[in-house]
Design a protein around this motif. Structure first.
Motif, PDB file in Angstrom:
ATOM      1  N   HIS A 268       0.820  -1.210   0.000  1.00  0.00           N
ATOM      2  CA  HIS A 268       0.000   0.000   0.000  1.00  0.00           C
ATOM      3  C   HIS A 268       0.856   1.264   0.000  1.00  0.00           C
ATOM      4  O   HIS A 268       0.339   2.362  -0.263  1.00  0.00           O
TER       5      HIS A 268
ATOM      6  N   ARG B 232      -3.244   3.161 -12.548  1.00  0.00           N
ATOM      7  CA  ARG B 232      -4.688   3.292 -12.319  1.00  0.00           C
ATOM      8  C   ARG B 232      -5.513   2.789 -13.501  1.00  0.00           C
ATOM      9  O   ARG B 232      -6.744   2.720 -13.402  1.00  0.00           O
TER      10      ARG B 232
ATOM     11  N   THR C 116      -7.157   0.030 -15.678  1.00  0.00           N
ATOM     12  CA  THR C 116      -7.598  -1.314 -15.328  1.00  0.00           C
ATOM     13  C   THR C 116      -7.307  -2.300 -16.452  1.00  0.00           C
ATOM     14  O   THR C 116      -7.168  -1.917 -17.615  1.00  0.00           O
TER      15      THR C 116
ATOM     16  N   GLU D 186     -13.356  -9.445 -14.357  1.00  0.00           N
ATOM     17  CA  GLU D 186     -13.274  -8.283 -13.482  1.00  0.00           C
ATOM     18  C   GLU D 186     -12.207  -7.340 -14.005  1.00  0.00           C
ATOM     19  O   GLU D 186     -11.219  -7.781 -14.600  1.00  0.00           O
TER      20      GLU D 186
ATOM     21  N   LYS E 162      -9.352  -4.674 -12.902  1.00  0.00           N
ATOM     22  CA  LYS E 162      -8.563  -4.266 -11.748  1.00  0.00           C
ATOM     23  C   LYS E 162      -7.346  -3.474 -12.201  1.00  0.00           C
ATOM     24  O   LYS E 162      -6.788  -3.719 -13.264  1.00  0.00           O
ATOM     25  N   ASN E 163      -6.945  -2.505 -11.366  1.00  0.00           N
ATOM     26  CA  ASN E 163      -5.733  -1.755 -11.655  1.00  0.00           C
ATOM     27  C   ASN E 163      -4.553  -2.390 -10.911  1.00  0.00           C
ATOM     28  O   ASN E 163      -4.691  -3.425 -10.247  1.00  0.00           O
TER      29      ASN E 163
ATOM     30  N   TYR F  54      -2.842  -1.533  -8.246  1.00  0.00           N
ATOM     31  CA  TYR F  54      -2.951  -1.618  -6.791  1.00  0.00           C
ATOM     32  C   TYR F  54      -3.912  -2.733  -6.371  1.00  0.00           C
ATOM     33  O   TYR F  54      -3.673  -3.442  -5.390  1.00  0.00           O
ATOM     34  N   GLU F  55      -4.993  -2.889  -7.110  1.00  0.00           N
ATOM     35  CA  GLU F  55      -5.974  -3.934  -6.794  1.00  0.00           C
ATOM     36  C   GLU F  55      -5.419  -5.327  -7.096  1.00  0.00           C
ATOM     37  O   GLU F  55      -5.692  -6.282  -6.364  1.00  0.00           O
TER      38      GLU F  55
ATOM     39  N   ASP G  77      -3.225  -6.255  -4.342  1.00  0.00           N
ATOM     40  CA  ASP G  77      -4.046  -6.628  -3.188  1.00  0.00           C
ATOM     41  C   ASP G  77      -4.470  -8.089  -3.256  1.00  0.00           C
ATOM     42  O   ASP G  77      -4.549  -8.772  -2.228  1.00  0.00           O
ATOM     43  N   THR G  78      -4.772  -8.565  -4.448  1.00  0.00           N
ATOM     44  CA  THR G  78      -5.272  -9.928  -4.596  1.00  0.00           C
ATOM     45  C   THR G  78      -4.167 -10.938  -4.862  1.00  0.00           C
ATOM     46  O   THR G  78      -4.417 -12.137  -4.892  1.00  0.00           O
TER      47      THR G  78
END
Length: 589
Positions: free
Chosen positions: A19, A70, A72, A117, A119-120, A122-123, A126-127
């Motif tokens: 993060h 940012r 996706t 889905e 996602k960018n 950062y996402e 996260d996953t």
């Protein structure tokens, strides 16, 4: 021009380490706008951590997202296949499947458990299971980071102390490259009709030319990257970037200086440390990054298994550390070539494939034993056939040693399973398969700080307190010394580090288990106080500083003590930004 001592330093505190990336991106963009450049070039990161966090982003993260974090990308989101039933493919095979799946999958073939889905970057981090280790390389690839100084602990062995020159770039699977260049309007054209001259790697001039499934890889033949299946030939990298990694157990100014005097680990490729656009004297910015697990570190993967059964944990550790190919990699670390690296990656994939077969068959055999009320342990003949067993045992120094190691594990698993349900056994197998690649991560010896179960009364151990104090002293000496030194970038260019960092990022790493949750608050408090003591030039009482900052952020658990009278000066140059828990989403803007 502002006096440097009066410039406010932002200190951003996050929970998972990746993060921090979004805050660093934000800072780099603002810095670039001020200097009217596209990005902040040639900057340094001082990285206090028990882990290097230098893994390449996994193959599910397109390389182009490093440039447009940012933006996706479409990714298939489906119910994960049972870990015991999934086989480990090579990285090239996985890339090919992703590419094929992206091209043939349409809305009509989607199901509730299998849909697309967006996602960018950062996402996706996260996953990602390893997202906390994959956040620095995007800064090298697309944000001007050219020098990482990793300050590690004595118990960390991912990289030995020294200096390494590492090249990274975007890697395009051969099938994807051929598809990109050989596409024609005639969709019925057979593969045999395609001229071999058309099956070539596409010309990549910028990230805009990268196909969707180009991923970030390295040509650096080191176990850290071999274990992740990320090493490819140097000439297969596109948009190459290089960075210098300095590894040490102490922060000293001379460790960041005059690197060309050292034997840089990059014998087969050019050794220029930092590319620059013009000659002359330059001032280099730097970011101070700290993970709280630097001061006290647990290996949550091993800890989870130890909580279930310590014998299983010890036997699993032997399964990993006794592998012959891992020992060979360690012995030949400074002499590995790309052919050997690729060979070891293939062996590693083979090992994990056999391990999954073992646990899948073990689970089946054990359930059969439970249903038949048989008290005898499962035999290897019940779990793996002779061919598979021999392939597995031959990965050790001798087949007999391999057989003994797996026999010990089988016995400990069977002993634990007595009286357990099928779901409990299935859960253990899944935990083991997830933990196996991570069992040898650093595990500090000072985990147990106290036997008191009341978190509010738990105090930091003397070892941890001493380490925090040493951290502060090293920072002070470093700041004092860097103004008198320079980093050699080329024979004609010198770079001076500023006296203060442009940004400080702190990762708590308690939710993922690397920092013990029982002490994370007090450890965070101690580290922030040391940072204030080093970088704020005004006479703020360190305890009053922290309490005042926490009160300003409406954190009432840190009220000022009665015996602290010293006020915090309004011109304090440390600004704390919390981005975790109920404060998640806070930014520097």
């Amino acid at each position: 021009m502002k006096n440097e001592s009066s410039i406010t330093i932002d200190v951003v505190v996050v929970e998972p380490h990746h993060h921090a990336l979004e805050h660093i991106h934000s800072f780099v963009r603002r810095k670039a706008r001020k200097s009217r450049c596209k990005t902040m070039s040639s900057w340094t990161m001082i990285h206090f951590d028990s882990h290097p966090d230098l893994a390449c982003p996994n193959h599910d993260i397109p390389a182009r997202l490093c440039f447009t974090p940012r933006m996706t990308t479409k990714r298939r989101s489906s119910t994960p296949q049972d870990a015991l039933g999934a086989e480990v493919d090579t990285d090239r095979q996985r890339e090919m499947k992703i590419d094929q799946g992206t091209r043939i999958h349409d809305a009509n073939s989607s199901t509730e458990s299998d849909h697309i889905e967006e996602k960018n970057l950062y996402e996706l981090l996260d996953t990602s299971m390893s997202g906390i280790a994959e956040w620095i390389i995007p800064l090298v690839f697309a944000a001007g980071l050219c020098h990482v100084h990793w300050i590690k602990n004595d118990w960390c062995d991912q990289f030995h102390n020294g200096i390494y020159c590492i090249h990274i770039g975007a890697w395009i699977p051969p099938t994807a490259a051929a598809t990109t260049t050989a596409t024609t309007d005639d969709t019925s054209q057979h593969d045999d009709d395609i001229n071999n001259d058309d099956l070539r790697i596409p010309i990549i001039n910028s990230y805009l030319d990268l196909p969707e499934n180009a991923s970030v890889k390295t040509s650096f033949c080191h176990q850290y990257y071999i274990d992740d299946n990320c090493v490819v030939p140097h000439d297969e990298l596109n948009l190459k970037q290089q960075f210098q990694l300095h590894v040490s157990t102490a922060l000293k100014a001379e460790n960041c200086l005059n690197h060309r005097k050292h034997n840089v680990k990059s014998s087969k490729i050019q050794r220029k440390v930092i590319s620059v656009e013009e000659e002359g004297e330059k001032e280099s910015g730097w970011i101070l990054d700290i993970c709280l697990d630097y001061f006290i570190c647990s290996n949550p993967f091993r800890a989870d298994i130890e909580k279930i059964d310590n014998n299983i944990a010890n036997n699993l550790n032997q399964v990993v550390i006794q592998l012959s190919f891992k020992k060979m990699i360690q012995e030949k670390e400074d002499e590995l070539n790309i052919e050997e690296a690729c060979m070891y990656q293939s062996i590693s994939n083979k090992f994990m494939k056999l391990v999954r077969i073992y646990f899948r068959n073990f689970l089946t055999a054990l359930i059969d034993h439970l249903e038949s009320s048989t008290s005898s342990a499962c035999a290897h003949s019940d779990i793996m056939d002779d061919v598979e067993s021999n392939e597995l045992y031959c990965l050790y120094e001798t087949p007999l040693i391999g057989e003994k190691i797996w026999d010990d594990l089988t016995v400990s698993l069977h002993q634990w399973s007595i009286g357990k349900s099928q779901n409990e056994i299935q859960s253990l197998c899944d935990i083991i398969l997830e933990a196996l690649p991570n069992l040898t991560l650093p595990h500090s010896v000072h985990i147990n700080n106290t036997s008191n179960d009341d978190d509010d009364n738990i105090n930091l151990s003397s070892e941890v307190i001493a380490k925090v104090q040493t951290f502060g002293k090293e920072l002070k000496l470093f700041i004092k010394d860097i103004s008198d030194h320079e980093i050699t970038c080329t024979s004609a260019t010198r770079m001076h580090l500023k006296n203060k960092p442009d940004l400080i990022t702190i990762a708590r790493s308690s939710d993922d288990g690397f920092t013990p949750v029982t002490i994370v608050e007090k450890l965070q408090k101690a580290v922030l106080e040391e940072i204030h003591n080093v970088f704020c030039d005004f006479s703020c009482h360190k305890e009053a500083f922290y309490n005042n900052k926490m009160q300003a952020l409406n954190i009432t658990s840190y009220s000022s003590d009665d015996d602290i009278r010293s006020p915090v000066r309004e011109n304090c140059t440390i600004n704390i930004v919390l981005d975790y828990g109920e404060y998640e989403g806070a930014s520097l803007d």
